[in-house]
Design an enzyme around this catalytic site. Structure first.
Site, PDB file in Angstrom:
ATOM      1  N   ASN A  90       0.786  -1.231   0.000  1.00  0.00           N
ATOM      2  CA  ASN A  90       0.000   0.000   0.000  1.00  0.00           C
ATOM      3  C   ASN A  90       0.829   1.298   0.000  1.00  0.00           C
ATOM      4  O   ASN A  90       0.269   2.378  -0.109  1.00  0.00           O
ATOM      5  CB  ASN A  90      -0.926  -0.046   1.235  1.00  0.00           C
ATOM      6  CG  ASN A  90      -1.765   1.184   1.411  1.00  0.00           C
ATOM      7  OD1 ASN A  90      -2.700   1.401   0.662  1.00  0.00           O
ATOM      8  ND2 ASN A  90      -1.424   2.020   2.386  1.00  0.00           N
ATOM      9  N   SER A 143      -5.207   2.781  -7.928  1.00  0.00           N
ATOM     10  CA  SER A 143      -6.005   4.004  -7.789  1.00  0.00           C
ATOM     11  C   SER A 143      -6.947   4.123  -8.982  1.00  0.00           C
ATOM     12  O   SER A 143      -6.647   3.611 -10.073  1.00  0.00           O
ATOM     13  CB  SER A 143      -5.079   5.228  -7.786  1.00  0.00           C
ATOM     14  OG  SER A 143      -5.832   6.422  -7.909  1.00  0.00           O
ATOM     15  N   TYR A 156       2.221   9.535 -11.189  1.00  0.00           N
ATOM     16  CA  TYR A 156       1.314   8.809 -10.293  1.00  0.00           C
ATOM     17  C   TYR A 156       0.359   7.912 -11.085  1.00  0.00           C
ATOM     18  O   TYR A 156       0.237   6.710 -10.806  1.00  0.00           O
ATOM     19  CB  TYR A 156       0.516   9.825  -9.456  1.00  0.00           C
ATOM     20  CG  TYR A 156      -0.382   9.189  -8.419  1.00  0.00           C
ATOM     21  CD1 TYR A 156       0.122   8.795  -7.185  1.00  0.00           C
ATOM     22  CD2 TYR A 156      -1.746   8.988  -8.671  1.00  0.00           C
ATOM     23  CE1 TYR A 156      -0.698   8.211  -6.228  1.00  0.00           C
ATOM     24  CE2 TYR A 156      -2.572   8.405  -7.719  1.00  0.00           C
ATOM     25  CZ  TYR A 156      -2.045   8.025  -6.503  1.00  0.00           C
ATOM     26  OH  TYR A 156      -2.860   7.441  -5.565  1.00  0.00           O
ATOM     27  N   SER A 159       2.077   4.959 -12.665  1.00  0.00           N
ATOM     28  CA  SER A 159       2.456   3.931 -11.677  1.00  0.00           C
ATOM     29  C   SER A 159       1.234   3.090 -11.304  1.00  0.00           C
ATOM     30  O   SER A 159       1.318   1.863 -11.182  1.00  0.00           O
ATOM     31  CB  SER A 159       3.074   4.581 -10.424  1.00  0.00           C
ATOM     32  OG  SER A 159       2.096   5.200  -9.610  1.00  0.00           O
ATOM     33  N   LYS A 160       0.088   3.741 -11.181  1.00  0.00           N
ATOM     34  CA  LYS A 160      -1.112   3.016 -10.749  1.00  0.00           C
ATOM     35  C   LYS A 160      -1.697   2.162 -11.880  1.00  0.00           C
ATOM     36  O   LYS A 160      -2.186   1.049 -11.630  1.00  0.00           O
ATOM     37  CB  LYS A 160      -2.156   4.019 -10.228  1.00  0.00           C
ATOM     38  CG  LYS A 160      -1.712   4.772  -8.982  1.00  0.00           C
ATOM     39  CD  LYS A 160      -1.384   3.838  -7.827  1.00  0.00           C
ATOM     40  CE  LYS A 160      -1.101   4.563  -6.531  1.00  0.00           C
ATOM     41  NZ  LYS A 160      -0.811   3.673  -5.407  1.00  0.00           N
TER      42      LYS A 160
HETATM   43  N1  LIG Z   1      -6.000   9.244  -0.787  1.00  0.00           N
HETATM   44  C1  LIG Z   1      -6.498   8.983  -1.995  1.00  0.00           C
HETATM   45  O1  LIG Z   1      -7.371   9.703  -2.516  1.00  0.00           O
HETATM   46  C2  LIG Z   1      -6.023   7.767  -2.743  1.00  0.00           C
HETATM   47  C3  LIG Z   1      -6.727   7.379  -3.889  1.00  0.00           C
HETATM   48  C4  LIG Z   1      -6.307   6.252  -4.595  1.00  0.00           C
HETATM   49  C5  LIG Z   1      -5.209   5.542  -4.152  1.00  0.00           C
HETATM   50  N2  LIG Z   1      -4.538   5.942  -3.030  1.00  0.00           N
HETATM   51  C6  LIG Z   1      -3.376   5.139  -2.627  1.00  0.00           C
HETATM   52  O2  LIG Z   1      -3.578   4.619  -1.339  1.00  0.00           O
HETATM   53  C7  LIG Z   1      -2.309   4.362  -0.731  1.00  0.00           C
HETATM   54  C8  LIG Z   1      -2.299   4.964   0.656  1.00  0.00           C
HETATM   55  O3  LIG Z   1      -2.407   6.378   0.537  1.00  0.00           O
HETATM   56  P1  LIG Z   1      -3.178   7.265   1.595  1.00  0.00           P
HETATM   57  O4  LIG Z   1      -4.177   8.048   0.856  1.00  0.00           O
HETATM   58  O5  LIG Z   1      -3.610   6.459   2.768  1.00  0.00           O
HETATM   59  O6  LIG Z   1      -2.021   8.304   1.983  1.00  0.00           O
HETATM   60  P2  LIG Z   1      -1.111   8.486   3.278  1.00  0.00           P
HETATM   61  O7  LIG Z   1      -1.927   8.723   4.482  1.00  0.00           O
HETATM   62  O8  LIG Z   1      -0.116   9.521   2.866  1.00  0.00           O
HETATM   63  O9  LIG Z   1      -0.391   7.066   3.439  1.00  0.00           O
HETATM   64  C9  LIG Z   1       0.714   6.682   2.681  1.00  0.00           C
HETATM   65  C10 LIG Z   1       1.435   5.583   3.423  1.00  0.00           C
HETATM   66  O10 LIG Z   1       2.507   5.127   2.581  1.00  0.00           O
HETATM   67  C11 LIG Z   1       3.671   5.060   3.369  1.00  0.00           C
HETATM   68  N3  LIG Z   1       4.852   5.219   2.533  1.00  0.00           N
HETATM   69  C12 LIG Z   1       5.142   6.163   1.611  1.00  0.00           C
HETATM   70  N4  LIG Z   1       6.360   5.961   1.097  1.00  0.00           N
HETATM   71  C13 LIG Z   1       6.850   4.844   1.689  1.00  0.00           C
HETATM   72  C14 LIG Z   1       8.062   4.115   1.592  1.00  0.00           C
HETATM   73  N5  LIG Z   1       9.044   4.490   0.769  1.00  0.00           N
HETATM   74  N6  LIG Z   1       8.214   3.012   2.350  1.00  0.00           N
HETATM   75  C15 LIG Z   1       7.240   2.625   3.206  1.00  0.00           C
HETATM   76  N7  LIG Z   1       6.083   3.269   3.348  1.00  0.00           N
HETATM   77  C16 LIG Z   1       5.896   4.374   2.604  1.00  0.00           C
HETATM   78  C17 LIG Z   1       3.539   6.177   4.397  1.00  0.00           C
HETATM   79  O11 LIG Z   1       4.316   5.873   5.551  1.00  0.00           O
HETATM   80  P3  LIG Z   1       5.679   6.631   5.983  1.00  0.00           P
HETATM   81  O12 LIG Z   1       5.507   8.056   5.589  1.00  0.00           O
HETATM   82  O13 LIG Z   1       5.750   6.399   7.465  1.00  0.00           O
HETATM   83  O14 LIG Z   1       6.761   5.932   5.261  1.00  0.00           O
HETATM   84  C18 LIG Z   1       2.055   6.078   4.729  1.00  0.00           C
HETATM   85  O15 LIG Z   1       1.844   5.135   5.743  1.00  0.00           O
HETATM   86  C19 LIG Z   1      -1.260   4.939  -1.679  1.00  0.00           C
HETATM   87  O16 LIG Z   1      -0.710   3.903  -2.467  1.00  0.00           O
HETATM   88  C20 LIG Z   1      -2.071   5.888  -2.543  1.00  0.00           C
HETATM   89  O17 LIG Z   1      -1.481   6.094  -3.793  1.00  0.00           O
HETATM   90  C21 LIG Z   1      -4.922   7.031  -2.316  1.00  0.00           C
END
Ligand SMILES: NC(=O)c1ccc[n+]([C@@H]2O[C@H](COP(=O)([O-])OP(=O)(O)OC[C@H]3O[C@@H](n4cnc5c(N)ncnc54)[C@H](OP(=O)(O)O)[C@@H]3O)[C@@H](O)[C@H]2O)c1
Length: 238
Positions: A90, A143, A156, A159-160
């Site tokens: 994730n 995503s 982004y 990648s998705k």
């Molecule tokens: N929010 C949206 O609207 C949305 C929509 C579609 C998909 N997504 C996807 O959902 C996933 C989670 O995103 P979120 O929205 O929950 O955002 P978030 O709150 O920013 O969470 C991102 C998580 O990824 C971790 N992360 C980032 N880089 C990392 C690395 N190099 N190694 C290990 N962990 C890493 C962060 O932890 P640390 O910072 O502690 O490393 C954090 O726990 C992502 O893949 C995102 O692309 C989000």
């Protein structure tokens, strides 16, 4: 409750947002959860929160883009728990830029490494464990941005889209081995990545049919469904 009773689940990138919600839900459903992230202090705080809710959970500090750290994680889990039933890949970042402004190293390479390459390297480590078990469920976070087109954010979106195709390919490749691969494609979800009212929210919200962003827990429920289907499949087989 108990949909993952006794299962060992690894959640990559779970110090906040969707990953955090998934780790908490998996633990609530009886799994032994090992979750990761780069931020140790935040990870330890989340660990405490989930334990206080009665979950069995451990934070393991690991940068998903650093292969040695991922290897240390998988070695640790296998040594301690003996198996991995569920992997939720994730970790993700979103760096805003219009096409002409994309910095190939600081944005494109970093985004691809974090969102896509890390999933490949972690799966290469976890899959041998699952193949030995002849069971396992991998859920890769993609995503809606990998399906529909939106202006900008090409690193982004690319990648998705790649995650979706990769996951379908893996599902086909390993179907007969008892390993299931799925991707989840969240739409707008409020987390540290997307805060209500920020520029990304303002740009995307008008196109969301429900007129609101999701909460991370809503996405976590979908991930749980895909993770827990292992149980259903074994029922069907018998
Ligand atoms: N929010 C949206 O609207 C949305 C929509 C579609 C998909 N997504 C996807 O959902 C996933 C989670 O995103 P979120 O929205 O929950 O955002 P978030 O709150 O920013 O969470 C991102 C998580 O990824 C971790 N992360 C980032 N880089 C990392 C690395 N190099 N190694 C290990 N962990 C890493 C962060 O932890 P640390 O910072 O502690 O490393 C954090 O726990 C992502 O893949 C995102 O692309 C989000």
């Amino acid at each position: 409750m108990d949909r993952l009773n006794g299962k060992v689940a690894v959640v990559i990138g779970a110090t906040s947002g969707i990953g955090k919600a998934t780790a908490a839900l998996f633990a609530k459903e009886g799994a032994k959860v090992i979750f990761t992230g780069r931020r140790e202090e935040v990870g330890k705080k989340v660990e405490k929160e989930i334990i206080a809710q009665g979950g069995q959970v451990e934070f393991f500090k690991c940068d998903a883009t650093v292969e040695e750290e991922c290897k240390a994680l998988v070695d640790y889990v296998v040594e301690k728990y003996g198996r991995i039933d569920v992997l939720h890949n994730n970790a993700g970042i979103l760096i805003d830029a219009d096409f002409l402004g994309i910095d190939l190293v600081k944005n494109f390479d970093r985004t691809i490494n974090t969102n896509l390459r890390s999933q490949i390297s972690v799966m290469q480590l976890v899959l041998p464990v699952m193949l030995k078990q002849k069971s396992g469920s991998v859920i890769n976070t993609a995503s809606v941005g990998g399906i529909i087109t939106m202006p900008n954010n090409i690193p982004y979106s690319v990648s998705k889209a790649a995650i979706i195709h990769m996951t379908r390919t893996l599902a086909k490749t390993y179907a007969k081995e008892g390993i299931r691969f799925n991707s989840v494609c969240p739409g707008l979800t409020y987390s540290e990545m997307v805060e209500p009212g920020n520029d990304f929210d303002k740009a995307v919200l008008p196109g969301v049919p429900m007129g609101r962003g999701a909460q991370p827990e809503e996405i976590a429920n979908g991930v749980l469904f895909l993770a827990s289907m292992n149980l259903h499949i074994s029922l069907v087989k018998h």
